[in-house]
Design a protein around this motif. Structure first.
Motif, PDB file in Angstrom:
ATOM      1  N   PRO A 225       0.801  -1.227   0.000  1.00  0.00           N
ATOM      2  CA  PRO A 225       0.000   0.000   0.000  1.00  0.00           C
ATOM      3  C   PRO A 225       0.833   1.275   0.000  1.00  0.00           C
ATOM      4  N   LEU A 226       1.948   1.288   0.732  1.00  0.00           N
ATOM      5  CA  LEU A 226       2.782   2.493   0.738  1.00  0.00           C
ATOM      6  C   LEU A 226       3.535   2.646  -0.574  1.00  0.00           C
ATOM      7  N   CYS A 227       3.918   1.541  -1.202  1.00  0.00           N
ATOM      8  CA  CYS A 227       4.535   1.635  -2.529  1.00  0.00           C
ATOM      9  C   CYS A 227       3.525   2.171  -3.544  1.00  0.00           C
ATOM     10  N   PHE A 228       2.278   1.719  -3.439  1.00  0.00           N
ATOM     11  CA  PHE A 228       1.217   2.254  -4.296  1.00  0.00           C
ATOM     12  C   PHE A 228       1.082   3.762  -4.082  1.00  0.00           C
ATOM     13  N   ALA A 229       1.072   4.188  -2.826  1.00  0.00           N
ATOM     14  CA  ALA A 229       0.949   5.617  -2.520  1.00  0.00           C
ATOM     15  C   ALA A 229       2.141   6.392  -3.078  1.00  0.00           C
ATOM     16  N   LEU A 230       3.315   5.820  -2.934  1.00  0.00           N
ATOM     17  CA  LEU A 230       4.534   6.471  -3.407  1.00  0.00           C
ATOM     18  C   LEU A 230       4.490   6.691  -4.919  1.00  0.00           C
ATOM     19  N   GLU A 231       3.964   5.724  -5.651  1.00  0.00           N
ATOM     20  CA  GLU A 231       3.959   5.786  -7.106  1.00  0.00           C
ATOM     21  C   GLU A 231       2.776   6.574  -7.665  1.00  0.00           C
ATOM     22  N   PHE A 232       1.594   6.427  -7.059  1.00  0.00           N
ATOM     23  CA  PHE A 232       0.381   6.969  -7.669  1.00  0.00           C
ATOM     24  C   PHE A 232      -0.273   8.103  -6.877  1.00  0.00           C
ATOM     25  N   LYS A 233       0.057   8.242  -5.596  1.00  0.00           N
ATOM     26  CA  LYS A 233      -0.553   9.286  -4.765  1.00  0.00           C
ATOM     27  C   LYS A 233       0.524  10.047  -3.993  1.00  0.00           C
ATOM     28  N   ARG A 234       1.662  10.227  -4.632  1.00  0.00           N
ATOM     29  CA  ARG A 234       2.823  10.789  -3.942  1.00  0.00           C
ATOM     30  C   ARG A 234       2.539  12.169  -3.340  1.00  0.00           C
ATOM     31  N   ILE A 253      10.620  -1.444  -2.985  1.00  0.00           N
ATOM     32  CA  ILE A 253       9.945  -0.457  -3.829  1.00  0.00           C
ATOM     33  C   ILE A 253      10.102  -0.844  -5.298  1.00  0.00           C
ATOM     34  N   LYS A 254      11.322  -1.187  -5.706  1.00  0.00           N
ATOM     35  CA  LYS A 254      11.564  -1.602  -7.091  1.00  0.00           C
ATOM     36  C   LYS A 254      10.712  -2.812  -7.451  1.00  0.00           C
ATOM     37  N   TYR A 255      10.626  -3.750  -6.525  1.00  0.00           N
ATOM     38  CA  TYR A 255       9.807  -4.941  -6.761  1.00  0.00           C
ATOM     39  C   TYR A 255       8.346  -4.551  -6.974  1.00  0.00           C
ATOM     40  N   CYS A 256       7.809  -3.729  -6.076  1.00  0.00           N
ATOM     41  CA  CYS A 256       6.409  -3.310  -6.186  1.00  0.00           C
ATOM     42  C   CYS A 256       6.157  -2.563  -7.487  1.00  0.00           C
ATOM     43  N   LEU A 257       7.049  -1.667  -7.862  1.00  0.00           N
ATOM     44  CA  LEU A 257       6.862  -0.894  -9.092  1.00  0.00           C
ATOM     45  C   LEU A 257       6.853  -1.808 -10.305  1.00  0.00           C
ATOM     46  N   ASN A 258       7.665  -2.847 -10.271  1.00  0.00           N
ATOM     47  CA  ASN A 258       7.665  -3.809 -11.369  1.00  0.00           C
ATOM     48  C   ASN A 258       6.323  -4.535 -11.458  1.00  0.00           C
ATOM     49  N   VAL A 259       5.748  -4.861 -10.304  1.00  0.00           N
ATOM     50  CA  VAL A 259       4.425  -5.490 -10.291  1.00  0.00           C
ATOM     51  C   VAL A 259       3.384  -4.535 -10.851  1.00  0.00           C
ATOM     52  N   PHE A 260       3.424  -3.281 -10.427  1.00  0.00           N
ATOM     53  CA  PHE A 260       2.460  -2.300 -10.927  1.00  0.00           C
ATOM     54  C   PHE A 260       2.584  -2.130 -12.441  1.00  0.00           C
ATOM     55  N   GLU A 261       3.816  -2.068 -12.939  1.00  0.00           N
ATOM     56  CA  GLU A 261       4.047  -1.844 -14.362  1.00  0.00           C
ATOM     57  C   GLU A 261       3.587  -3.025 -15.215  1.00  0.00           C
ATOM     58  N   ASN A 262       3.598  -4.206 -14.641  1.00  0.00           N
ATOM     59  CA  ASN A 262       3.257  -5.400 -15.413  1.00  0.00           C
ATOM     60  C   ASN A 262       1.849  -5.908 -15.114  1.00  0.00           C
ATOM     61  N   THR A 263       1.033  -5.064 -14.501  1.00  0.00           N
ATOM     62  CA  THR A 263      -0.347  -5.400 -14.229  1.00  0.00           C
ATOM     63  C   THR A 263      -1.263  -4.697 -15.197  1.00  0.00           C
ATOM     64  N   ASN A 264      -2.101  -5.435 -15.890  1.00  0.00           N
ATOM     65  CA  ASN A 264      -3.039  -4.833 -16.831  1.00  0.00           C
ATOM     66  C   ASN A 264      -4.199  -4.192 -16.100  1.00  0.00           C
TER      67      ASN A 264
END
Length: 264
Positions: A225-234, A253-264
């Motif tokens: 959730p905090l990685c989501f906030a960091l990327e999309f609700k900074r 953080i890098k791991y989470c961003l990779n998941v976000f980027e590869n999610t349709n």
């Protein structure tokens, strides 16, 4: 107001596990900025965010097995609560991304009108969750009582009196982000080699003491959730909070961003 969310993954409940082995890491210079992450910000998601929830349809009531934290089973050594079989009020919730959720409302709410009202009070908020966090949510259980929420078993568990507290304090969305991460992300990520490597690469750091205490069970739900906030609700996070997150868990953080980027 509670500062740490004591959530519990229902996969652990089902397996009867109460403890887990710690990850072997060097803790000599570890940095752990928060006790728990649910209450770091009550603005990660809010009423200004669009909800994908569309409508709620009443369906025939049938017997269901639900988990209720108010009922203790002394024969078990896991967290408070027990499985019950009842015939709840049943509804089908529809979302604009095509997903559907069966909502099971304890019959203690007395009638369809009351049950529908309490269900609607949560579905608009659940609809604000990113699809990634909702993708494995198939059911929602709603009971009375002031007990912890929960996630896992393709479900979100709600105890309504506690929900009213979260709503009052503005943390309802953040609680659902945490619990939905249990439901939709734990099984794919918590034991993956890449995630464990990211944990190790962060050199003993965890985002919270709760995540450190339960690295296999809670680190995903505390972190994503905090990685989501960091990327999309900074822009909704305080600068000090951003700095703490980025210092503590750069590899996660890098791991989470990779998941976000590869999610349709």
């Amino acid at each position: 107001m509670k500062k740490i969310l004591i959530s519990f993954l229902f996969i652990v409940i089902a397996c009867g596990e109460s403890e887990e082995s710690p990850i072997q890491i060097d803790e000599g210079s570890s940095f752990i900025p928060f006790d728990g992450t649910v209450f770091v910000s009550n603005n990660i998601l809010n009423s200004s965010d669009n909800s994908s929830f569309i409508s709620l349809k009443k369906i025939s009531n049938k017997e269901r097995t639900m988990f209720d934290r108010r009922i203790n089973d002394d024969s078990k050594d896991y967290a408070q609560g027990s499985w019950i079989k009842i015939t709840p009020f049943l509804f089908k919730a529809f979302f604009s991304d095509g997903s559907e959720i069966e909502v099971q409302v304890n019959d203690e709410f007395e009638n369809n009108t009351n049950a529908e009202s309490v269900a609607l009070s949560y579905l608009e908020v659940i609809g604000r969750l990113p699809k990634l966090f909702r993708k494995d949510v198939e059911t929602v259980w709603i009971h009375k009582g002031n007990e912890d929420f929960g996630g896992g078993n393709n479900n979100l568990l709600i105890h309504h009196d506690r929900g009213l507290e979260y709503l009052r304090d503005g943390f309802l969305e953040e609680v659902f982000l945490h619990e939905a991460a249990h439901t939709s992300l734990d099984s794919n990520h918590s034991t993956s080699k890449a995630w464990i490597n990211a944990q190790l690469a962060d050199n003993g750091n965890f985002i919270s003491h709760y995540a450190k205490k339960y690295p296999k069970r809670e680190d995903i739900a505390e972190t994503f959730p905090l990685c989501f906030a960091l990327e999309f609700k900074r822009d909704r996070l305080e600068d000090e909070v951003i700095q703490k997150i980025e210092k503590a868990i750069p590899n996660r953080i890098k791991y989470c961003l990779n998941v976000f980027e590869n999610t349709n």
